[in-house]
Design a protein around this motif. Sequence first.
Motif, mmCIF file in Angstrom:
data_model
loop_
_atom_site.group_PDB
_atom_site.id
_atom_site.type_symbol
_atom_site.label_atom_id
_atom_site.label_comp_id
_atom_site.label_asym_id
_atom_site.label_seq_id
_atom_site.Cartn_x
_atom_site.Cartn_y
_atom_site.Cartn_z
ATOM 1 N N ARG A 167 -4.598 -21.192 2.488
ATOM 2 C CA ARG A 167 -3.228 -21.197 1.962
ATOM 3 C C ARG A 167 -2.934 -19.832 1.338
ATOM 4 N NH1 ARG A 167 -6.439 -24.098 -1.287
ATOM 5 N NH2 ARG A 167 -5.944 -25.998 -0.153
ATOM 6 N N LEU A 168 -1.662 -19.529 1.206
ATOM 7 C CA LEU A 168 -1.274 -18.285 0.553
ATOM 8 C C LEU A 168 -1.422 -18.430 -0.958
ATOM 9 C CD1 LEU A 168 1.954 -17.103 2.399
ATOM 10 C CD2 LEU A 168 -0.326 -16.082 2.507
ATOM 11 N N PRO A 169 -1.963 -17.434 -1.631
ATOM 12 C CA PRO A 169 -2.031 -17.480 -3.094
ATOM 13 C C PRO A 169 -0.671 -17.163 -3.697
ATOM 14 C CG PRO A 169 -2.903 -15.406 -2.306
ATOM 15 C CD PRO A 169 -2.592 -16.218 -1.083
ATOM 16 N N GLY A 170 -0.487 -17.540 -4.950
ATOM 17 C CA GLY A 170 0.751 -17.177 -5.632
ATOM 18 C C GLY A 170 0.749 -15.730 -6.063
ATOM 19 N N SER A 171 -0.439 -15.227 -6.428
ATOM 20 C CA SER A 171 -0.565 -13.832 -6.858
ATOM 21 C C SER A 171 -1.848 -13.256 -6.303
ATOM 22 C CB SER A 171 -0.574 -13.739 -8.389
ATOM 23 O OG SER A 171 -1.687 -14.453 -8.926
ATOM 24 N N MET A 172 -1.847 -11.944 -6.084
ATOM 25 C CA MET A 172 -3.019 -11.283 -5.510
ATOM 26 C C MET A 172 -3.168 -9.889 -6.097
ATOM 27 S SD MET A 172 -3.915 -10.329 -1.515
ATOM 28 C CE MET A 172 -4.414 -11.995 -1.077
ATOM 29 N N LEU A 173 -4.406 -9.516 -6.395
ATOM 30 C CA LEU A 173 -4.754 -8.153 -6.774
ATOM 31 C C LEU A 173 -5.379 -7.477 -5.567
ATOM 32 C CD1 LEU A 173 -5.270 -5.835 -8.798
ATOM 33 C CD2 LEU A 173 -7.433 -6.971 -9.397
ATOM 34 N N VAL A 174 -4.766 -6.390 -5.120
ATOM 35 C CA VAL A 174 -5.291 -5.607 -4.002
ATOM 36 C C VAL A 174 -5.916 -4.349 -4.573
ATOM 37 C CG1 VAL A 174 -4.742 -4.362 -1.890
ATOM 38 C CG2 VAL A 174 -3.572 -6.516 -2.405
ATOM 39 N N LEU A 175 -7.183 -4.162 -4.306
ATOM 40 C CA LEU A 175 -7.914 -3.008 -4.816
ATOM 41 C C LEU A 175 -8.104 -1.991 -3.703
ATOM 42 C CD1 LEU A 175 -10.433 -5.182 -6.772
ATOM 43 C CD2 LEU A 175 -8.910 -3.530 -7.850
ATOM 44 N N GLY A 176 -7.604 -0.774 -3.926
ATOM 45 C CA GLY A 176 -7.740 0.281 -2.932
ATOM 46 C C GLY A 176 -6.426 0.973 -2.667
ATOM 47 N N GLY A 177 -6.501 2.169 -2.077
ATOM 48 C CA GLY A 177 -5.296 2.930 -1.802
ATOM 49 C C GLY A 177 -5.222 3.443 -0.383
ATOM 50 N N GLY A 178 -6.151 2.992 0.482
ATOM 51 C CA GLY A 178 -6.122 3.418 1.872
ATOM 52 C C GLY A 178 -5.113 2.643 2.688
ATOM 53 N N PHE A 179 -5.143 2.871 4.016
ATOM 54 C CA PHE A 179 -4.115 2.241 4.836
ATOM 55 C C PHE A 179 -4.268 0.721 4.877
ATOM 56 C CE2 PHE A 179 -7.492 2.976 7.894
ATOM 57 C CZ PHE A 179 -7.449 1.871 8.730
ATOM 58 N N ILE A 180 -5.491 0.203 4.823
ATOM 59 C CA ILE A 180 -5.667 -1.246 4.826
ATOM 60 C C ILE A 180 -5.087 -1.853 3.554
ATOM 61 C CG2 ILE A 180 -7.353 -3.121 4.816
ATOM 62 C CD1 ILE A 180 -9.164 -1.398 6.530
ATOM 63 N N ALA A 181 -5.362 -1.225 2.413
ATOM 64 C CA ALA A 181 -4.843 -1.724 1.142
ATOM 65 C C ALA A 181 -3.319 -1.716 1.126
ATOM 66 C CB ALA A 181 -5.393 -0.889 -0.015
ATOM 67 N N CYS A 182 -2.724 -0.618 1.563
ATOM 68 C CA CYS A 182 -1.263 -0.514 1.546
ATOM 69 C C CYS A 182 -0.627 -1.511 2.510
ATOM 70 C CB CYS A 182 -0.831 0.910 1.893
ATOM 71 S SG CYS A 182 -1.284 2.143 0.646
ATOM 72 N N GLU A 183 -1.208 -1.631 3.703
ATOM 73 C CA GLU A 183 -0.668 -2.576 4.679
ATOM 74 C C GLU A 183 -0.749 -4.007 4.158
ATOM 75 O OE1 GLU A 183 -1.763 -0.188 8.829
ATOM 76 O OE2 GLU A 183 -3.167 -1.642 7.981
ATOM 77 N N MET A 184 -1.904 -4.395 3.644
ATOM 78 C CA MET A 184 -2.082 -5.774 3.207
ATOM 79 C C MET A 184 -1.256 -6.086 1.947
ATOM 80 S SD MET A 184 -3.564 -7.540 5.282
ATOM 81 C CE MET A 184 -4.373 -7.252 6.840
ATOM 82 N N ALA A 185 -1.085 -5.100 1.084
ATOM 83 C CA ALA A 185 -0.242 -5.309 -0.086
ATOM 84 C C ALA A 185 1.178 -5.639 0.347
ATOM 85 C CB ALA A 185 -0.259 -4.072 -0.978
ATOM 86 N N GLN A 186 1.699 -4.895 1.305
ATOM 87 C CA GLN A 186 3.068 -5.150 1.753
ATOM 88 C C GLN A 186 3.175 -6.428 2.567
ATOM 89 O OE1 GLN A 186 4.788 -1.515 3.494
ATOM 90 N NE2 GLN A 186 5.912 -1.374 1.580
ATOM 91 N N VAL A 187 2.146 -6.741 3.359
ATOM 92 C CA VAL A 187 2.168 -7.997 4.107
ATOM 93 C C VAL A 187 2.231 -9.177 3.152
ATOM 94 C CG1 VAL A 187 0.738 -9.553 5.486
ATOM 95 C CG2 VAL A 187 1.076 -7.205 6.228
ATOM 96 N N MET A 188 1.339 -9.176 2.156
ATOM 97 C CA MET A 188 1.308 -10.289 1.216
ATOM 98 C C MET A 188 2.610 -10.391 0.426
ATOM 99 S SD MET A 188 -1.509 -12.031 1.464
ATOM 100 C CE MET A 188 -1.349 -11.805 3.232
ATOM 101 N N GLN A 189 3.132 -9.247 0.013
ATOM 102 C CA GLN A 189 4.409 -9.255 -0.705
ATOM 103 C C GLN A 189 5.517 -9.799 0.197
ATOM 104 O OE1 GLN A 189 7.224 -7.142 -0.062
ATOM 105 N NE2 GLN A 189 8.385 -7.975 -1.794
ATOM 106 N N GLY A 190 5.497 -9.400 1.465
ATOM 107 C CA GLY A 190 6.516 -9.858 2.400
ATOM 108 C C GLY A 190 6.436 -11.341 2.695
ATOM 109 N N LEU A 191 5.271 -11.942 2.490
ATOM 110 C CA LEU A 191 5.097 -13.370 2.720
ATOM 111 C C LEU A 191 5.347 -14.189 1.460
ATOM 112 C CD1 LEU A 191 1.927 -13.374 5.017
ATOM 113 C CD2 LEU A 191 4.342 -13.422 5.681
ATOM 114 N N GLY A 192 5.714 -13.509 0.379
ATOM 115 C CA GLY A 192 6.083 -14.213 -0.834
ATOM 116 C C GLY A 192 5.054 -14.214 -1.943
ATOM 117 N N VAL A 193 3.997 -13.432 -1.804
ATOM 118 C CA VAL A 193 2.945 -13.360 -2.816
ATOM 119 C C VAL A 193 3.296 -12.272 -3.830
ATOM 120 C CG1 VAL A 193 0.477 -12.949 -3.214
ATOM 121 C CG2 VAL A 193 1.230 -14.125 -1.127
#
Length: 452
Positions: A167-193
């Motif tokens: 299931r999707l979490p309500g909140s998430m901490l993404v650790l890192g500043g590379g392309f994977i971190a940036c991509e996943m941060a925006q994906v999760m935000q775009g899905l409502g996290v």
Amino acid sequence: MTQFDYDLFVIGGGSGGVRAARIAAGEHGAKVAMAEEFRMGGTCVIRGCVPKKLMVFAAGHGAALDEAALYGWQVEKGRFDWAAFRHRLDAELNRLESIYTRNAETAGVTIYHQRAEVSGAHSVRLADGREVTARHILIATGGTPFVPEPYRGLGAMTSNEIFLMDRLPGSMLVLGGGFIACEMAQVMQGLGVQVTQMYRGKQVLRGFDQDVQEHVAAALVQQGIHLEVNTDLTALERLRDGRFRASCTQGRVREFDAVLFATGRVPNVAGLGLEAAGVQLAENGAVKVDAYSQTNIPSIFAVGDVTDRIQLTPVAIREGHAFADTVFGGTPTAVDHADVPSAVFTRPEAGTVGMTEEEARARGPVEIYMASFRPMQTSFIGAETKALFKLVVCAVTRRVLGCHIVAPGAGELIQIAAVAIKMGATKEDFDRTIAVHPTMSEELVLLRKPVR
């Protein structure tokens, strides 16, 4: 002449390994075997590029609905159904895995669906205890996510597990500043996290052009991600309810439903027996190879992320193909690693090829041509996110040394620009090209005056 069970044994069923095996067997007639301990397709197909891009598409549809409403459409936006998406994602990955397997077997490759380790210069030991011999061995085991030692075993996710969430979490901490971190941060935000991204460096996307870094960082913030740079994790605790308590160097203590470590990847060499076989490794574990992907042991080669040259799937594929042509096709082929294009699938995307401004300035005088503006599609509805088009030009030869784009579809645009740059196009070649109007990409041929 020594008799071997196989002409080639490939360890790793990812993009580079499969390409090498298919070309060696299917085009050059070699007797080839391959071992894959997890799933055929490797990182890109199973836990990387493909599922990541599908999640990017899914997240983008939410933003598209918001834009559609501003364009006049009557839209009722509901909640994202992760379970439905996950079902389709699993089915698609199964389909792709079967294609990878079928294509290799059709080419004549024998596949062992189990772990294999190097036991000598010409021998491989399988997990079931069998030992097979090969004239040549190719290491194509890719990379694996890195998690700092203090935080292993807590149940935090890496990019390997994020596609497997129930299931999707309500909140998430993404650790890192590379392309994977940036991509996943925006994906999760775009899905409502609700997303907090924490990076110990001064700016995200280290190694990219500085203007690209700043534009992507601004987009992260504009879209609601709590971006914290110059900040590092100091403690992480798993709570009894399954949530996480995180402390950072800024003195903040917060709780999150989920934590994603996107803190880099390392060569996947643990337990492969390479050191015992005498194969030289770099300090970070990468397999040392020459221009033809050969190690210091003449019979052992390596391609892809396990060599830590350029960690991109198309590079691994090109290296695998070149290896097969070199060893079995009688055509020594060295891969050209210069001017390799790449893309970061944030929103908007970032595409880059060639030198950054900083790299080019270190080599000689340059001119910088750049435009930053709000694209027509989003400026019409009042969105603040800007696009960036930038050319780095040698002031002496006039060659375009680098092209950097941050814009919707930048991953598609940079592929075309890469052809021109690889061919040695000059700034005047760009200038002679008539623009396609009205488009964002016309800026590439309308940049007349250097900004610095």
